[in-house]
Design an enzyme around this catalytic site. Structure first.
Site, PDB file in Angstrom:
ATOM      1  CG  ASN A  18      -2.217   0.718   1.021  1.00  0.00           C
ATOM      2  OD1 ASN A  18      -2.358   1.516   0.091  1.00  0.00           O
ATOM      3  ND2 ASN A  18      -3.186   0.450   1.876  1.00  0.00           N
ATOM      4  CB  ILE A  19      -0.083   4.821  -0.401  1.00  0.00           C
ATOM      5  CG1 ILE A  19      -0.634   4.726  -1.822  1.00  0.00           C
ATOM      6  CG2 ILE A  19       0.589   6.173  -0.157  1.00  0.00           C
ATOM      7  CD1 ILE A  19      -1.765   5.705  -2.115  1.00  0.00           C
ATOM      8  CE  LYS A  23       5.097   1.019  -2.775  1.00  0.00           C
ATOM      9  NZ  LYS A  23       4.248   1.548  -1.670  1.00  0.00           N
ATOM     10  CB  THR A  24      10.847   4.500  -0.642  1.00  0.00           C
ATOM     11  OG1 THR A  24       9.851   4.778  -1.639  1.00  0.00           O
ATOM     12  CG2 THR A  24      12.084   5.338  -0.924  1.00  0.00           C
ATOM     13  CD  GLU A  41       5.494   3.912  -7.029  1.00  0.00           C
ATOM     14  OE1 GLU A  41       5.670   4.547  -5.990  1.00  0.00           O
ATOM     15  OE2 GLU A  41       4.523   3.170  -7.200  1.00  0.00           O
ATOM     16  CD  GLU A  93       8.910   2.640  -4.532  1.00  0.00           C
ATOM     17  OE1 GLU A  93       9.929   3.232  -4.941  1.00  0.00           O
ATOM     18  OE2 GLU A  93       8.133   3.125  -3.677  1.00  0.00           O
ATOM     19  NE  ARG A  94       2.243   0.443  -5.312  1.00  0.00           N
ATOM     20  CZ  ARG A  94       2.171   1.618  -4.685  1.00  0.00           C
ATOM     21  NH1 ARG A  94       2.715   2.695  -5.230  1.00  0.00           N
ATOM     22  NH2 ARG A  94       1.554   1.739  -3.515  1.00  0.00           N
ATOM     23  NE  ARG A 152       4.732   2.658   8.854  1.00  0.00           N
ATOM     24  CZ  ARG A 152       5.088   1.425   8.520  1.00  0.00           C
ATOM     25  NH1 ARG A 152       5.200   1.076   7.235  1.00  0.00           N
ATOM     26  NH2 ARG A 152       5.303   0.517   9.465  1.00  0.00           N
ATOM     27  CG  MET A 153       0.125   9.193   2.631  1.00  0.00           C
ATOM     28  SD  MET A 153      -1.485   8.813   1.912  1.00  0.00           S
ATOM     29  CE  MET A 153      -2.573   9.690   3.065  1.00  0.00           C
TER      30      MET A 153
END
Ligand SMILES: Nc1ncnc2c1ncn2[C@@H]1O[C@H](COP(=O)(O)OP(=O)(O)O)[C@@H](O)[C@H]1O
Ligand SMILES: Nc1nc2c(ncn2[C@H]2C[C@H](O)[C@@H](COP(=O)(O)O)O2)c(=O)[nH]1
Length: 224
Positions: A18-19, A23-24, A41, A93-94, A152-153
């Site tokens: 998810n956002i 991932k980063t 990404e 990433e993705r 986090r977002m």
């Protein structure tokens, strides 16, 4: 650059989630390995396509910009999949798969794409999957809870994402779960390694280290 399916490719790992799932951060953990070509990404391309911030436009008016944005995501992801490297491992990433199976699917659910637009995106995706060199050998799924990634977002405070709601993240979470965990929708391009990405930054690297053998040794044994 050859995008042909027949051309050689490195052992390819995609990290999905998810956002705000980390991932980063996951990619940064693997940046230290010389054998791995790490591809983040291409979000900066989405923020500046000939001067147009497509990511910003998308979140300002999803109905108007979903097709435009998704068309460019598919192109930039195809570029990532077919980017040449002399390193034996590629970590992305993705992918074109989450673009179609998660984000386009969500757009369809929300009625943001006309049937004609959805059909064009599907034709493009199916051609790429059939004829381009977009094979994947391992999927790492950073599994999180919507509340965790929402916090986090918000803390990351990306300008374009101010309008992203918890409900949107909850829906994206469910689609990721159905695709990569329950495997009840869409095909899964490779074995899936599930990590508990809710863990805090102070201990998350121990969780990331769990998949170093599979990635560095290019093995597919995934212990569920
Ligand atoms: N395990 C974690 N615990 C706490 N915060 C995290 C963790 N992983 C990432 N973050 C933070 O959450 C935000 C999103 O992380 P990021 O790696 O950019 O996720 P993604 O690339 O999936 O959107 C960043 O501000 C990052 O510093
Ligand atoms: N509509 C889509 N949005 C996408 C896609 N891929 C990524 N994104 C968005 C989601 C985030 O706002 C931002 C970056 O994602 P992170 O998970 O790295 O924060 O881009 C897509 O295919 N369609």
């Amino acid at each position: 650059m050859s995008i042909s399916k027949n051309s050689q490719r490195p052992f390819t790992v995609i990290v999905e989630g998810n956002i705000g799932s980390g991932k980063t951060t996951f990619l940064q953990h693997f940046n230290k390995f010389d054998d791995i070509c790490v591809l983040a990404e291409p979000i900066e391309l989405w923020r500046n396509c000939n001067g147009h911030n497509l990511l910003g436009l998308l979140y300002e008016d999803r109905k108007k910009w979903s097709f435009t944005f998704q068309s460019y995501v598919q192109l930039t992801m195809l570029e990532q999949h077919t980017k040449l490297t002399d390193r034996p491992i590629k970590l992305m990433e993705r992918s074109i798969y989450s673009a179609r199976y998660c984000f386009v699917e969500k757009m369809k659910q929300d009625g943001l794409l006309s049937h004609a637009s959805a059909a064009v995106l599907d034709k493009h995706f199916e051609w790429v999957k059939e004829y381009a060199n977009v094979g994947v050998d391992l999927i790492v799924y950073l599994r999180t809870s919507p509340h965790v990634v929402y916090e986090r977002m918000m803390l990351r405070n990306r300008a374009e994402e101010k309008s992203v709601s918890l409900e949107y993240l909850q829906a994206l979470h469910q689609i990721h779960e159905d695709w990569l965990y329950h495997k009840t929708i869409f095909s899964v391009a490779a074995p899936v390694l599930v990590l508990n990405a809710n863990l805090d930054k102070s201990v998350i690297h121990e969780e990331y280290m769990k998949c170093e053998p599979q990635i560095l040794n290019r093995t597919l044994t995934v212990h569920t």
